[in-house]
Design a protein around this motif. Structure first.
Motif, PDB file in Angstrom:
ATOM      1  N   THR A 131      -3.175  19.945 -17.738  1.00  0.00           N
ATOM      2  CA  THR A 131      -3.379  21.217 -17.031  1.00  0.00           C
ATOM      3  C   THR A 131      -2.120  21.599 -16.261  1.00  0.00           C
ATOM      4  OG1 THR A 131      -5.715  20.610 -16.793  1.00  0.00           O
ATOM      5  CG2 THR A 131      -4.933  22.462 -15.502  1.00  0.00           C
ATOM      6  N   TYR A 132      -1.463  20.612 -15.666  1.00  0.00           N
ATOM      7  CA  TYR A 132      -0.204  20.860 -14.965  1.00  0.00           C
ATOM      8  C   TYR A 132       0.837  21.426 -15.922  1.00  0.00           C
ATOM      9  CZ  TYR A 132       4.313  19.610 -12.837  1.00  0.00           C
ATOM     10  OH  TYR A 132       5.603  19.633 -12.364  1.00  0.00           O
TER      11      TYR A 132
ATOM     12  N   SER B 161      -6.683  25.624 -21.574  1.00  0.00           N
ATOM     13  CA  SER B 161      -6.957  25.133 -20.213  1.00  0.00           C
ATOM     14  C   SER B 161      -8.426  25.291 -19.858  1.00  0.00           C
ATOM     15  CB  SER B 161      -6.072  25.860 -19.189  1.00  0.00           C
ATOM     16  OG  SER B 161      -6.350  27.251 -19.163  1.00  0.00           O
TER      17      SER B 161
ATOM     18  N   LEU C  64       0.041  23.692  -9.172  1.00  0.00           N
ATOM     19  CA  LEU C  64       1.301  22.944  -9.167  1.00  0.00           C
ATOM     20  C   LEU C  64       2.171  23.333 -10.355  1.00  0.00           C
ATOM     21  CD1 LEU C  64       0.049  19.384  -8.113  1.00  0.00           C
ATOM     22  CD2 LEU C  64       1.384  21.000  -6.736  1.00  0.00           C
ATOM     23  N   GLY C  65       1.522  23.542 -11.506  1.00  0.00           N
ATOM     24  CA  GLY C  65       2.267  23.975 -12.686  1.00  0.00           C
ATOM     25  C   GLY C  65       2.879  25.349 -12.504  1.00  0.00           C
TER      26      GLY C  65
ATOM     27  N   GLY D  81       0.308  24.994 -16.790  1.00  0.00           N
ATOM     28  CA  GLY D  81       0.623  25.899 -15.696  1.00  0.00           C
ATOM     29  C   GLY D  81       2.044  26.451 -15.774  1.00  0.00           C
TER      30      GLY D  81
ATOM     31  N   THR E 157       1.656  18.811 -24.106  1.00  0.00           N
ATOM     32  CA  THR E 157       0.231  18.955 -23.780  1.00  0.00           C
ATOM     33  C   THR E 157      -0.637  18.426 -24.913  1.00  0.00           C
ATOM     34  OG1 THR E 157       0.774  20.949 -22.512  1.00  0.00           O
ATOM     35  CG2 THR E 157      -1.548  20.572 -23.030  1.00  0.00           C
TER      36      THR E 157
ATOM     37  N   ALA F  46      -4.018  21.346 -10.353  1.00  0.00           N
ATOM     38  CA  ALA F  46      -3.014  21.080 -11.382  1.00  0.00           C
ATOM     39  C   ALA F  46      -2.372  22.375 -11.877  1.00  0.00           C
ATOM     40  CB  ALA F  46      -3.651  20.324 -12.541  1.00  0.00           C
TER      41      ALA F  46
ATOM     42  N   GLY G  89      -5.419  16.081 -15.265  1.00  0.00           N
ATOM     43  CA  GLY G  89      -4.375  16.595 -14.394  1.00  0.00           C
ATOM     44  C   GLY G  89      -3.069  16.888 -15.130  1.00  0.00           C
TER      45      GLY G  89
ATOM     46  N   GLN H 244       5.917  24.894  -9.986  1.00  0.00           N
ATOM     47  CA  GLN H 244       7.093  24.281 -10.578  1.00  0.00           C
ATOM     48  C   GLN H 244       7.662  25.144 -11.709  1.00  0.00           C
ATOM     49  OE1 GLN H 244       8.827  21.477  -9.623  1.00  0.00           O
ATOM     50  NE2 GLN H 244       7.501  21.619  -7.812  1.00  0.00           N
TER      51      GLN H 244
END
Length: 550
Positions: free
Chosen positions: A125-126, A25, A60-61, A129, A84, A57, A122, A64
């Motif tokens: 990286t999400y 990341s 948010l990861g 996460g 990824t 991002a 985005g 979630q």
């Protein structure tokens, strides 16, 4: 953890996943600057936009991932790693297409890079996460606090490794595509490690296919015709993206997508960019150009200016170029020859002046870009340092990229006013009749001179410089109104805000006509008006061809 336990420590699978997610990341975040800058510029809005997108991002990861962590397994994390890696392959292969497509969106210039950053970085990286909350759920640590702290620590250590390795090792040694390939293969290897020792058929086959896709993406980028000409050399240096492009007989050096220097391969004495001819205005401002013994250029680029001064005048020329790769390219492609009359120093210009007590008759400041200006070379403190290093009748010459008036002139006015705080007289010369962003030349004298346009014209007629400066003298401008302009200082430079109005504006570079000699007794012909390849609108190069192509 004592030394003995540290030596025998073996990370668990979730710990490995967290560490690798931190490495990739942060590595992708550093890499994003090098991928996006040639298209949109490397100003603060591009860098700040990248940081913002990555943080959003990741957040948010995390969110979630936390909601789904109760169902987390090592196999699920392996699929995240593979997904990824797939998107990293997309970044490698299609970044140029995505950058050029998103650059056409009708957005204010300061936000122009955001769509590209969101689309390119985005999603991966999400996905990364998700790893931290999954790993915390699977951790063998006792208690939520201990598990969370352990995960945060490992992820941060991974980020440190990713940032340091990408910045100091990978970018100086590898191409962008090779680094992307490396990150992708690390993700695939981690996915396999999470399944070890059992290798289910589905994830294993997927890992092999993803690895093959990454290799193909890195080795066979999209075919694209570069409108600028034939890219004969391309590299990512520690400071910028460097390209050498041949368009017919003209060879141009591009730095972060913008033209910086040019030479005519059939007529090396020709000043392709008109503003490089204006450098010789400094020789009209000194008492006697024949008494000029030493000249300093801050910024080398293609070294067209320094070489011209070294060949034309009986003076020693020192050049401070912070990027050694630029100097190497100038030697290879622009005929730079170092010697007793031309010395090269690879360091920052201000540090060089601070640590060197050499006195100069002329200092030429040629280190500014339209979207990026080293603020520490613009301030009152720098001007005082430069003045201390000038002889009694010395001259400071600055190549400022700005508009002469109106929208986009804020930086020119601020730089003019700042120079006035140190130097008795400052003179300015425009290089284009248009009021667009252009190369505005500032000439500051250490002694009081009170020159008029007629004075410059008289000196041009009397002095045998071998360079026709009649057109430059005709572009003499009266003193600008700087009453509203700030004085730039180290503690509150504010240069980025002054450059903001120029973002997205057309940058005009005047070119001399083909076949024009370096010296002439005739007036300058009508200039050729041409817009620079603005980072916000020009498609990036075919990045897979980063090796030299003669």
């Amino acid at each position: 953890m004592d030394g003995r336990s540290l030596a025998t420590y073996r990370p668990t699978k979730p710990e490995l996943a967290v560490f690798v997610s931190g490495v990739t990341s942060m590595g992708l975040e550093i890499l994003a600057v090098r991928i996006v800058a040639p298209q949109f510029g490397s100003h603060i809005y591009t860098v700040g936009g990248i940081l913002t997108v990555f943080l959003i991002a990741l957040s948010l990861g995390y969110w979630q991932g936390g909601k789904r962590a109760a169902l987390a397994t090592n196999r699920q994390m392996s699929w995240i790693m593979l997904a990824t890696a797939v998107y990293v392959g997309v970044v490698i292969y299609a970044s140029d297409l995505l950058l050029s497509t998103t650059s056409t969106l009708a957005l204010p210039p300061r936000y122009a890079s955001l769509p590209a950053v969101i689309v390119l970085f985005g999603p991966p990286t999400y996905l990364l996460g998700f790893v931290s909350p999954y790993a915390a759920e699977l951790s063998d640590k006792q208690g939520t606090g201990e598990a969370s702290g352990h995960v945060y620590a490992l992820g941060t250590i991974g980020s440190i490794v990713g940032s340091g390795a990408t910045t100091f090792v990978l970018i100086p040694a590898m191409t962008i595509d090779t680094i992307g390939l490396l990150f992708g293969l690390i993700l695939v290897a981690t996915a396999l490690g999470l399944m070890f020792p059992a290798f289910p058929r589905g994830p294993t086959v997927a890992s092999v296919l993803v690895a093959a896709m990454l290799v193909v993406a890195a080795g066979a980028g999209p075919v694209a015709l570069d409108h600028r000409g034939d890219v004969v050399y391309e590299a990512d240096t520690a400071h910028q993206h460097l390209e050498i492009v041949d368009d017919g007989d003209v060879r141009t050096m591009y730095l972060d997508g913008s033209r910086h220097s040019a030479t005519d391969l059939t007529n090396p004495d020709r000043h392709v960019f008109t503003y490089t001819k204006y450098f010789h205005l400094s020789m009209l401002a000194v008492d006697d150009h024949e008494d000029v013994d030493r000249v300093l250029f801050v910024g080398g680029g293609g070294y067209t200016g320094p070489q011209d001064f070294a060949q034309r005048y009986d003076a020693t020329v020192d050049v401070v170029e912070i990027d050694p790769a630029v100097t190497d390219a100038a030697e290879e492609y622009f005929g730079l020859e170092r010697g007793e009359d031309l010395n090269v120093h690879a360091e920052d210009g201000r540090q060089f002046l601070r640590d060197n007590d050499q006195t100069y008759d002329v200092i030429v400041l040629d280190a500014y870009k339209q979207d990026q200006v080293p603020f520490h070379l613009t301030t009152t403190e720098f001007m005082e340092l430069a003045s201390d290093r000038l002889s009694d009748d010395g001259v400071l010459y600055a190549n400022v990229v700005s508009s002469p008036s109106g929208s986009g002139s804020e930086f020119y006015h601020a730089q003019y006013r700042t120079m006035e705080t140190t130097f008795p007289d400052v003179y300015s010369f425009r290089t284009s009749d248009a009021n667009s962003v252009q190369n505005v030349q500032l000439v500051a004298t250490k002694s009081e001179t009170d020159f008029t346009r007629a004075d410059f014209a008289e000196r041009n007629a009397e002095r045998d410089l071998g360079v026709n400066l009649e057109g430059a003298v005709d572009n003499y401008m009266s003193d600008p109104d700087t009453s509203d302009a700030p004085v730039l200082r180290d503690d509150r430079g504010g240069v980025d805000g002054l450059l903001d109005p120029m973002l997205g504006q057309r940058y005009v570079i005047e070119e001399t006509p083909d076949g024009e000699p370096a010296s002439s007794d005739e007036p300058d012909p009508e200039p050729v008006l041409e817009a620079d390849s603005a980072p916000a609108t020009t498609p990036g190069p075919d990045r897979p061809s980063l090796a030299r192509r003669a």
